[in-house]
Design an enzyme around this catalytic site. Structure first.
Site, short mmCIF file in Angstrom:
data_model
loop_
_atom_site.label_atom_id
_atom_site.label_comp_id
_atom_site.label_asym_id
_atom_site.label_seq_id
_atom_site.Cartn_x
_atom_site.Cartn_y
_atom_site.Cartn_z
N GLU A 57 43.31 -52.31 106.50
CA GLU A 57 42.37 -53.61 107.10
C GLU A 57 42.85 -54.89 106.63
OE1 GLU A 57 41.69 -50.68 106.07
OE2 GLU A 57 39.93 -49.81 106.85
N TRP A 80 30.84 -45.27 84.42
CA TRP A 80 31.71 -45.20 85.31
C TRP A 80 33.16 -44.74 84.46
CZ3 TRP A 80 31.42 -49.03 89.80
CH2 TRP A 80 30.52 -48.73 90.40
P1 ADP Z 1 44.77 -45.25 104.45
O1 ADP Z 1 45.33 -45.31 106.02
O2 ADP Z 1 45.32 -43.86 103.68
O3 ADP Z 1 43.52 -45.67 104.39
P2 ADP Z 1 45.51 -47.68 103.33
O4 ADP Z 1 46.82 -48.20 102.93
O5 ADP Z 1 44.83 -48.52 104.33
O6 ADP Z 1 45.86 -46.18 103.83
O7 ADP Z 1 44.66 -47.38 102.07
C1 ADP Z 1 44.14 -48.57 101.25
C2 ADP Z 1 43.63 -48.12 100.15
O8 ADP Z 1 44.86 -47.61 99.54
C3 ADP Z 1 43.04 -49.09 99.25
O9 ADP Z 1 41.74 -49.47 99.38
C4 ADP Z 1 43.22 -48.50 97.80
O10 ADP Z 1 42.29 -47.52 97.48
C5 ADP Z 1 44.57 -47.85 97.94
N1 ADP Z 1 45.69 -48.45 97.27
C6 ADP Z 1 46.38 -49.33 97.96
N2 ADP Z 1 47.25 -49.90 97.05
C7 ADP Z 1 47.18 -49.38 95.98
C8 ADP Z 1 47.64 -49.94 94.33
N3 ADP Z 1 48.28 -50.47 94.33
N4 ADP Z 1 46.87 -49.21 93.56
C9 ADP Z 1 45.72 -48.49 93.78
N5 ADP Z 1 45.22 -48.03 95.02
C10 ADP Z 1 45.59 -48.57 95.92
#
Ligand code: ADP
Length: 547
Positions: free
Chosen positions: A334, A448
Site C-alpha cells: 500500500e 503486549w
Molecule cells: P504482503 O503482500 O505480504 O502483505 P507487504 O510487503 O505489503 O506484503 O507487507 C507489508 C508488511 O510487511 C508490513 O505492514 C509489515 O508488517 C511487514 N514488513 C515489511 N517490512 C518489514 C520490516 N523491515 N520489518 C518488519 N516487518 C516488515
C-alpha cells in the site's frame, strides 16, 4: 494565490526510460533467463523494445486504462512490459505466482485483465487457469518461437513475434500524471487479495525517494541485484529508480537458491542486493555449507532487507562474512512500498559494531514524503520516546487512499492517515521499530509482548535456522508466547538450552513458556512467516503449566 511560473510537465513513467536511454544508454540490464542463459541488454534496448511492445498492444486494441497482467520472474522482458504497458497509458498488473491458483483466478477476473504475459515456468499454471479467465483476450508466452511450448493454452501468442512485427516508431503519449500506471494485489492472508493501484506520479516520486542518499542511495555507479521479485510491489520500485539514476540492474529470473544468487553476485560484481530475509537465509546457509569466502569473492557493499524484520544476527553475518552493510527498510504494498530506511546519523560515527547493530535492528527513519505517527487504541498520538508502542499510521503521495474497485470505501482516517496494521515505537531520533503486526502481538496480562523481538533473539542461536513466536492460550495471562523453532541441519538443540540462551536477552516475563521444534515453518506468498496458519496448526496446543 499566484501560481509559480514553472513548466507543467507531468511526472510520467515513460520519462524515466527516455531519460535512461538518452543519458545512460549503455548501462546494462543483466538477466538470468527462464530458458537458461544469461542475457545482456541496455536501457537503450529496453526503451526501443518497450516502444515495439506499445505498438503491438495498440494494434490489438489496448487503450488507456486497460489492464495487462504478468506472471513473470525478474528479467528484461518483464522490464519492457513495465515501460511499454504503463508508458502507453495502460495499467500493468503484476501477479504473484506464489498465490494459490484460486486467488490468481480471482484477481485476474477482479482486475478484468485483457492480456496475460507469462514466463515459460508458468505454462502449467496458465493451462490450468485459462478457461476460467474470460476477460483475457490473449495469452502471451514471454519467449521466442524456438522455445514455444506444446500446450493447450487457447489464444496463445509469442512475445518475440509480437515485437518483431512492430517498429520502434512510437511517441509516448503525454497525459495527467495522476493516471493509473500499475496494479499489485496484497497477498490476502485473510480474505480476498486487495488491489493497490499506483499512479505515474506516485511511482516517479517514489523513485526519487529510493535514489536519495538517505533513501536507498542508488546511482549510476551501482550494480543492483533485484532478488525481490518484480511481482512484489514492483521489486520495491527498483526498475523505475534504476532507470532514473542509470544503475546497472541484475535480474535473477527464477533461480533464487543460495548457489545461483551467490554466482550472480560474484560473476556480475554486484554491489547492492535487495531481498526479503527468507532468501538471505538460503544464501547464508549455502555460504556456510560450502565454506565460501564472500569477502574475497564478492564486491557486495550493501544489502537492503525488508518485507520482514532483519534479525540482528543476519546483519552481523553480512557485516563480518561479506563485509556488507545491511540497510534495514520497511514498507508495504500500500506504500509503493518505501516508508522507512535505516541509515545512520553523524552521531553514530564512533559506535562499535555491537552498538551499531542495535540501530540496524530498527526499521529506520521516514524518507521525505512519508509522514508517520503512532497512536493508542483511541487514536491519541503517542510520544516518540522509543518506549511507547502503538498503531503505526502513515500519510503521503505514494500511499494508497483506497483499494481497487472497492468503490466508495476510503482506507483513511479523518486526517488522511492510513493504518498500516503494524505496531511500532519511534525513538527521539525518529527511528521506527516494528514490534508486531497488530494481529500477531501477544497479549499477556494486559501487556503486549513483541513476537518479532523474541524471534530475532532466538535466531541469534547458532543452531537455529528459523524461528516463529505465536500467542498460545493461557488460563491466567490470556496468552503466553510459544516459540517454534526449525533447527539447522545436524544440530542438536533442546527446550532448556534455547530458553537459557534467551534469558538475559529479553525481559524475563517475555520468555516463552514453551519451545516446539518443527521441520519447517509455513510462509506466505511474499515470504513472510504465515502466523495465521501457524496459529491454526497449534490451535490445540496447551502450554506446560496450563495443562
Ligand atoms: P504482503 O503482500 O505480504 O502483505 P507487504 O510487503 O505489503 O506484503 O507487507 C507489508 C508488511 O510487511 C508490513 O505492514 C509489515 O508488517 C511487514 N514488513 C515489511 N517490512 C518489514 C520490516 N523491515 N520489518 C518488519 N516487518 C516488515
Amino acid at each position: 494565490m499566484p501560481k509559480g511560473l514553472m513548466q507543467d510537465r507531468p511526472l510520467l513513467i515513460s520519462s524515466l526510460i527516455e531519460h535512461a536511454a538518452c543519458f545512460h544508454p549503455h548501462a546494462e540490464i543483466v538477466s538470468r533467463t527462464t530458458e537458461g542463459p544469461i542475457h545482456r541488454c541496455t536501457y537503450a534496448d529496453i526503451h526501443r523494445r518497450a516502444k515495439q511492445l506499445a505498438n503491438a498492444l495498440e494494434v490489438r486494441g489496448v487503450g488507456p486504462g486497460d489492464r495487462i497482467a504478468t506472471l513473470a520472474w525478474n528479467g528484461y522482458r518483464h522490464m519492457e512490459l513495465y515501460y511499454g504497458v504503463s508508458g502507453m497509458g495502460a495499467v500493468l498488473h503484476t501477479i504473484n505466482p506464489r498465490l494459490f491458483p484460486e486467488q490468481i483466478e480471482y484477481i485476474v477476473n477482479h482486475a478484468e485483465d485483457q492480456f496475460l504475459f507469462f514466463d515459460l515456468s508458468f505454462v502449467p499454471l496458465v493451462e490450468r487457469l485459462a478457461k476460467a479467465l474470460p476477460t483475457v483476450r490473449g495469452f502471451v508466452v514471454m519467449t521466442d518461437r524456438e522455445h514455444l511450448p506444446e500446450c493447450s493454452i487457447p489464444r496463445l501468442l509469442c512475445y518475440e513475434e509480437l515485437l518483431d512485427a512492430q517498429t520502434s516508431d512510437y511517441l509516448w503519449p503525454q497525459f495527467d500524471e495522476t493516471t493509473a500506471s500499475s496494479l499489485c494485489y496484497t497477498s490476502g492472508t485473510t480474505g480476498n487479495p486487495k488491489g493497490v493501484l499506483y499512479s505515474h506520479r506516485s511511482s516517479v516520486l517514489h523513485s526519487w525517494a529510493a535514489c536519495a542518499t538517505d533513501g536507498l542511495a542508488i546511482g549510476a555507479g551501482e550494480t543492483a541485484l533485484l532478488v525481490v521479485p518484480m511481482f512484489h510491489v514492483n521489486a520495491w520500485g527498483m526498475p523505475y529508480a534504476g532507470a532514473m539514476c542509470g544503475a546497472r540492474l541484475v535480474m535473477p529470473g527464477p533461480a533464487l537458491d543460495g548457489k545461483s544468487v551467490y554466482q550472480l553476485m560474484r560473476d556480475e560484481k554486484v554491489t547492492l542486493a535487495l531481498g526479503v530475509p527468507t532468501v538471505w537465509l538460503m544464501l547464508l546457509q549455502y555460504v556456510d555449507a560450502e565454506r565460501l569466502t564472500p569477502k574475497e569473492d564478492l564486491c557486495l557493499r550493501r544489502v537492503v532487507i525488508g518485507g520482514s524484520s532483519a534479525p540482528r544476527a543476519m546483519s552481523e553475518r553480512f557485516e563480518t562474512t561479506f563485509g556488507a552493510f545491511v540497510v534495514h527498510a520497511w514498507g508495504m504494498t500500500e506504500m509503493s512500498p518505501l516508508g522507512t530506511v535505516c541509515n545512520l546519523l553523524p552521531k553514530h560515527g564512533g559506535y562499535t559494531l555491537e552498538q551499531r547493530l542495535g540501530i540496524q535492528e530498527k526499521q529506520g527513519r521516514a524518507v521525505y514524503g512519508v509522514e508517520m505517527k503512532i497512536v493508542d487504541d483511541d487514536g491519541a498520538s503517542l510520544p516518540h520516546d522509543g518506549m511507547a508502542s502503538g498503531h503505526l499510521l502513515v500519510r503521503g503521495p505514494w500511499i494508497t487512499c483506497g483499494y481497487y474497485r472497492d468503490e466508495g470505501t476510503s482506507a483513511l482516517d479523518a486526517a488522511g492517515f492510513f493504518d498500516t496494521g503494524d505496531v511500532a515505537t519511534i525513538d527521539a531520533d525518529g527511528y521506527m521499530q516494528i514490534t508486531d503486526r497488530s494481529k500477531d502481538v501477544i497479549k499477556s496480562g494486559g501487556e503486549w509482548i513483541s513476537s518479532i523481538a523474541l524471534e530475532n533473539a532466538a535466531i541469534g542461536h547458532p543452531a537455529v535456522a528459523e524461528a516463529a513466536v505465536i500467542g498460545a492460550p493461557h488460563p491466567k495471562w490470556q496468552e503466553r508466547p510459544l516459540l517454534i523453532v526449525v533447527r539447522k541441519p545436524g544440530q542438536a538443540l533442546d527446550r532448556e538450552s534455547m530458553l537459557q540462551f534467551l534469558a538475559g536477552k529479553v525481559t524475563h516475563w517475555w520468555l516463552p513458556d514453551d519451545v516446539a521444534f518443527v521441520d519447517e515453518l509455513p510462509h506466505t506468498a511474499t515470504g513472510k512467516l504465515h502466523k495465521l496458519r501457524l496459529r491454526e496448526l497449534f490451535r490445540d496446543y496447551r502450554l506446560p503449566h496450563s495443562r
